[in-house]
Design an enzyme around this catalytic site. Structure first.
Site, mmCIF file in Angstrom:
data_model
loop_
_atom_site.group_PDB
_atom_site.id
_atom_site.type_symbol
_atom_site.label_atom_id
_atom_site.label_comp_id
_atom_site.label_asym_id
_atom_site.label_seq_id
_atom_site.Cartn_x
_atom_site.Cartn_y
_atom_site.Cartn_z
ATOM 1 N N ASP A 171 32.185 41.532 46.122
ATOM 2 C CA ASP A 171 32.751 40.214 46.452
ATOM 3 C C ASP A 171 33.257 40.229 47.900
ATOM 4 O O ASP A 171 34.005 41.126 48.290
ATOM 5 C CB ASP A 171 33.918 39.967 45.472
ATOM 6 C CG ASP A 171 34.499 38.586 45.579
ATOM 7 O OD1 ASP A 171 33.751 37.645 45.885
ATOM 8 O OD2 ASP A 171 35.718 38.448 45.331
ATOM 9 N N GLY A 191 37.361 30.855 44.102
ATOM 10 C CA GLY A 191 38.709 30.302 43.957
ATOM 11 C C GLY A 191 38.926 29.631 42.612
ATOM 12 O O GLY A 191 39.603 28.613 42.518
ATOM 13 N N THR A 245 42.846 35.753 40.997
ATOM 14 C CA THR A 245 44.311 35.662 40.917
ATOM 15 C C THR A 245 44.829 35.607 39.474
ATOM 16 O O THR A 245 45.822 36.269 39.151
ATOM 17 C CB THR A 245 44.789 34.422 41.710
ATOM 18 O OG1 THR A 245 44.324 34.574 43.055
ATOM 19 C CG2 THR A 245 46.291 34.289 41.701
#
Ligand code: G3H
Ligand code: ZN
Length: 291
Positions: free
Chosen positions: A83, A209, A233
């Site tokens: 990534d 995201g 996240t």
């Protein structure tokens, strides 16, 4: 089982669902993703960032992911991906190490330089049967950030995306369509742009995201043809919250495994929720009655 990314992404394209590309940071998060894939009968992409490689080492990460995929998740397909690779050298090392897919992220460079570097990577990667993800329109935010509002979330230009894909011959494409790395109150998906991109290019679109984007918008993005969704996240937060809670409740514990076990479960739970949301759950049911 460890598979080439093309095997699972092509199926996702045909079945109109998305596969989660989950950022891992350590053995526990690899186990969490693998266990979720088994429980949900889902394909998964395990992806590592350059900072995860600096933390664990490229060889250990490659061996951990492939060994866990082969042994813990023997019945479901798992692909290994780099990534946000930032240089030819770092991408090349992952290609040589056995990754089936690499992301060269030169999106912060002017378009012609982004195209030049990406083309170099594509030439080497395709010679070794490795897929390449390219990116147009640099993503903002920060992995792991969970508070606040971004001043501005820049968008990729449709024309640039089309030129980039045509020139580079990448296998998958990421582009800034309103999401951000981390969780912010003003991240969004600009569906007019996503739709226009999907109309203009045939290769699979990767939504970066993914944490912090409302579930309804994720579902709509999949209906619009997104086939890979990156989640970082949300997994870091689940891991840390579980670890902090366990440590606070067990201050005298002396076996690290007892403190770390809940982190595996926490990652597994989030990953399973994402697999259901993305429509990848239940896609790989193995018939145990077969001999
Ligand atoms: O490349 C990784 C991702 O785009 C993850 O983004 O941390 O907002 O889930 P996220
Ligand atoms: Zn990303």
């Amino acid at each position: 089982m460890l598979v080439h990314i093309k095997d699972i992404v092509k199926k996702a394209q045909q079945g109109s669902y998305a596969i989660g590309a989950f950022n891992i940071t350590n053995l526990e998060s690899v186990l969490g993703v693998a266990q979720a894939a088994v429980k949900a009968n889902s394909p998964a992409i395990i992806q590592v960032s350059e900072s995860a490689i600096r933390y664990m080492g490229l060889k250990p990460i490659t061996h951990i992911v492939s060994t866990v995929a082969k042994n813990i998740a023997a019945n479901v397909p798992i692909a290994l991906h780099l990534d946000h690779g930032t240089s030819f050298d770092s991408v090349f090392e992952c290609i040589s190490s056995g990754f089936s897919s690499v992301h060269i992220d030169a999106s912060s460079l002017p378009l012609d330089e982004n195209i030049r570097l990406t083309k170099q990577v594509v030439k080497v990667a395709h010679g070794r049967n490795v897929w390449v993800q390219g990116e147009v329109g640099a993503m903002v935010g920060g992995h792991g950030n969970i508070r606040g509002k971004l001043k501005k979330i820049p968008l990729a230009s449709l024309e640039d995306v089309v030129t980039f894909v045509r020139e580079t011959k990448v296998d998958t494409i990421a582009a800034a369509v309103g999401t951000a790395h981390g969780v912010y109150s003003n991240e969004d998906i600009v569906f007019s742009l996503l739709k226009a991109i999907k109309k203009s290019i045939a290769i699979p679109f990767v939504l970066h995201g993914g944490s912090g984007v409302p579930n309804g918008k994720i579902k709509r993005a999949i209906r619009e043809g997104v086939n890979i969704i990156n989640i970082g996240t949300d997994l870091k937060v689940a891991f840390c919250q579980a670890l902090i809670k366990t440590c606070l409740e067990n201050k005298d514990e002396t076996d690290p495994r007892n403190l770390l076990k809940p982190t595996i479960k926490a990652v597994r739970k989030v990953v399973m929720e994402k697999m259901k949301l993305f429509g990848s759950a239940g896609r790989f049911i193995v018939d145990d009655t077969e001999t």
